[in-house]
Scaffold this active site. Structure first.
Site, PDB file in Angstrom:
ATOM      1  N   ALA B  37     -38.223-107.292  14.073  1.00  0.00           N
ATOM      2  CA  ALA B  37     -36.814-106.901  14.248  1.00  0.00           C
ATOM      3  C   ALA B  37     -36.701-105.380  14.349  1.00  0.00           C
ATOM      4  CB  ALA B  37     -35.972-107.429  13.090  1.00  0.00           C
ATOM      5  N   HIS B  38     -37.511-104.658  13.596  1.00  0.00           N
ATOM      6  CA  HIS B  38     -37.515-103.192  13.705  1.00  0.00           C
ATOM      7  C   HIS B  38     -37.907-102.768  15.122  1.00  0.00           C
ATOM      8  CE1 HIS B  38     -37.229-102.810   9.321  1.00  0.00           C
ATOM      9  NE2 HIS B  38     -37.035-101.526   9.498  1.00  0.00           N
TER      10      HIS B  38
END
Lengths: 293, 201
Positions: B37-38
């Site tokens: 997700a980062h």
């Protein structure tokens, strides 16, 4: 006796007990650590740990989301029949526990990286066998978390340095591990035999209750000395500083080759999950670690 | 050590009040993000695409939860923190671009993240590793799940939390890093331990 049916039921119950309820000795050690910890940051962590242990019991939920790799230790009486079915039976128990408890699926093919989804796969759950006299079976499960497993080490020390070399090996391992294995930890130390034997002894030593020092007084003294030394590191609960880095140190050994000094350190996180039961020849089950069951 | 209770969105002024060793509880919106997700969020930023939710003033949790679905509703089962150091390579850009105020995880983060937190006004709150039920019980509801194609642990879970904590402030917005301080002390203590055990360094 109907070995397969009973073993499957007991295997399932042990898995469920282990991931939800910490053994009493571990709980006591954490409570004692909380009472004695002087670092505020460390105390806050221990309080959260104790609150979490209580919540897990109340809600019948796994203490930690990492419900580990499933490892069994089986002490089988030489007189027990159908021992060849036990592996299959414990695999079934693991599948059922994965769905019903539930456990997080933690078994991954190391080549394809595919998760089997049910905590089983080649050699998993892993079973350690020991044949003893008699006609009862003692089953133990150790769901082993990944964070603490990642810092376990095995080494070949210099025989000429003797126990001093071992002490340095352990202290350095604890310092290198730092916050990673979710301290306070239990340390299992295995010495001798060979590379494979020392790490196996180290891991098995994690099963010994915290209030039971080594029966050999000299080794018990060494356990105490290393315990005090690692608690001087100041790593503290969850690596945030404090005097509780280890809850216990357990040593086991085998004789060694003159040219070799194999040594290993197995780390166990504060969520030191294990459960044991004995099944006698009449099929009667006695739960040894979780008596309220 | 002081105890703070903040509601999201959290302002820079509020976050600057916190010092290492303080304890924080958060009420409001929290978003989970691990490695994937980062990475995706930073790619979106680069391409000028908006994130599914604005993270300004919110808390980001390094967590791959176990969730179960009951009807249309997601229920958190266990939601402890994962090791934060893996996100060190993303976090400075993440804080700078999305104005996140609190990063939550376990094990601490490094110098790059510490510098970004000082520059842009954010803190790192350590949540007790393994305390998965404590975390799950502070989650009032799962508002939505974004990027579910990344899988359950890596997806972006948007959570409504109530007094989520205790979070030990281990990196503040003034350049202090408790994990680094502890490591320094441990190195000093190592010499004393060697001496006690009769070992040469």
């Amino acid at each position: 006796m109907e070995t397969a049916n009973i073993v499957e039921k007991v295997g399932f119950n042990l898995l469920k007990q282990a991931v939800i309820y910490l053994p009493e000795d571990v709980k006591h050690a954490l409570q004692k650590a909380y009472a004695e910890e002087t670092s505020e940051a460390g105390k806050t962590q221990l309080k959260a740990i104790l609150d979490n242990v209580e919540l897990a019991e109340r809600h019948q939920a796994p203490i930690c989301q990492d419900t580990g790799t499933i490892i069994f230790y089986v002490k089988a009486g030489a007189g027990v029949k159908n021992l060849d079915k036990i592996e299959e039976t414990l695999t079934k128990a693991t599948r059922r526990a994965t769905v019903e408890v539930p456990l997080r699926p933690n078994s991954v093919n190391p080549f394809t990286q595919k998760n089997s989804g049910d905590n089983t796969g080649r050699l998993i759950p892993y079973i350690n066998w020991e044949i003893v006299s008699g006609d009862s079976i003692e089953l133990t499960v150790m769901p082993k978390g990944g964070g603490s497993e990642n810092v376990c080490i095995s080494g070949m020390l210099v025989p000429g340095e003797g126990i001093k070399g071992l002490k340095k090996f352990v202290v350095d391992a604890v310092i290198r591990a730092g916050a990673k294995p979710c301290p306070p930890n239990i340390l299992g130390i295995g010495i001798g035999g060979g590379a494979d034997i020392s790490i196996k002894l180290a891991k098995k030593a994690l099963l010994r209750p915290l209030n039971e020092p080594n029966p050999d007084p000299e080794i018990a003294e060494l356990e105490k000395e290393i315990f005090e030394a690692v608690n001087m590191t100041g790593i503290g609960p969850m690596g945030l500083g404090g005097k509780t880095t280890a809850l216990g140190v357990h040593i086991d050994y085998a004789y060694r080759h003159p040219a070799s000094y194999p040594a290993a350190v197995a780390f166990q996180c504060w969520a030191a999950r294990r459960a044991t039961a004995r099944i006698n020849s009449a099929g009667k089950v006695e739960y040894l670690t979780h008596r309220m069951w | 050590m002081a105890v703070y209770k903040f509601k999201t969105p959290i302002s820079e002024e509020e976050i600057r009040k916190l010092k290492v060793n303080d304890v924080l509880y958060i009420t409001g919106t929290m978003v989970t993000a691990r490695d994937q997700a980062h990475r995706r969020a930073l790619e979106h930023f680069k391409q000028g695409k908006a994130l599914p939710i604005s993270l300004e003033g919110l808390a980001v949790f390094h967590c791959g939860p176990v969730m179960k679905k009951e009807g249309e509703k997601w229920i958190p089962v266990a939601a402890g923190p994962t090791t934060s150091t893996r996100m060190d390579i993303f976090e400075d850009e993440f804080i700078k671009n999305f104005k996140v105020r609190v990063i939550i995880g376990k094990g601490g983060m490094g110098r790059r993240t510490t510098e970004a937190m000082a520059k842009y006004g954010a803190v790192y709150g350590a949540f007790t590793g393994g305390a998965a039920v404590l975390a799950a019980k502070a989650i009032r509801s799962v508002r939505t799940v974004e990027w579910f194609d990344l899988g359950m642990p890596e997806a972006m879970w948007v959570l409504e939390v109530e007094e989520f904590g205790p979070l030990a402030i281990a990196i503040d917005s003034h350049g202090n890093n408790l994990f680094m301080e502890v490591q320094k002390k441990v190195e000093e203590n190592k010499q004393r331990i060697y001496q006690k055990l009769g070992l040469s360094p």
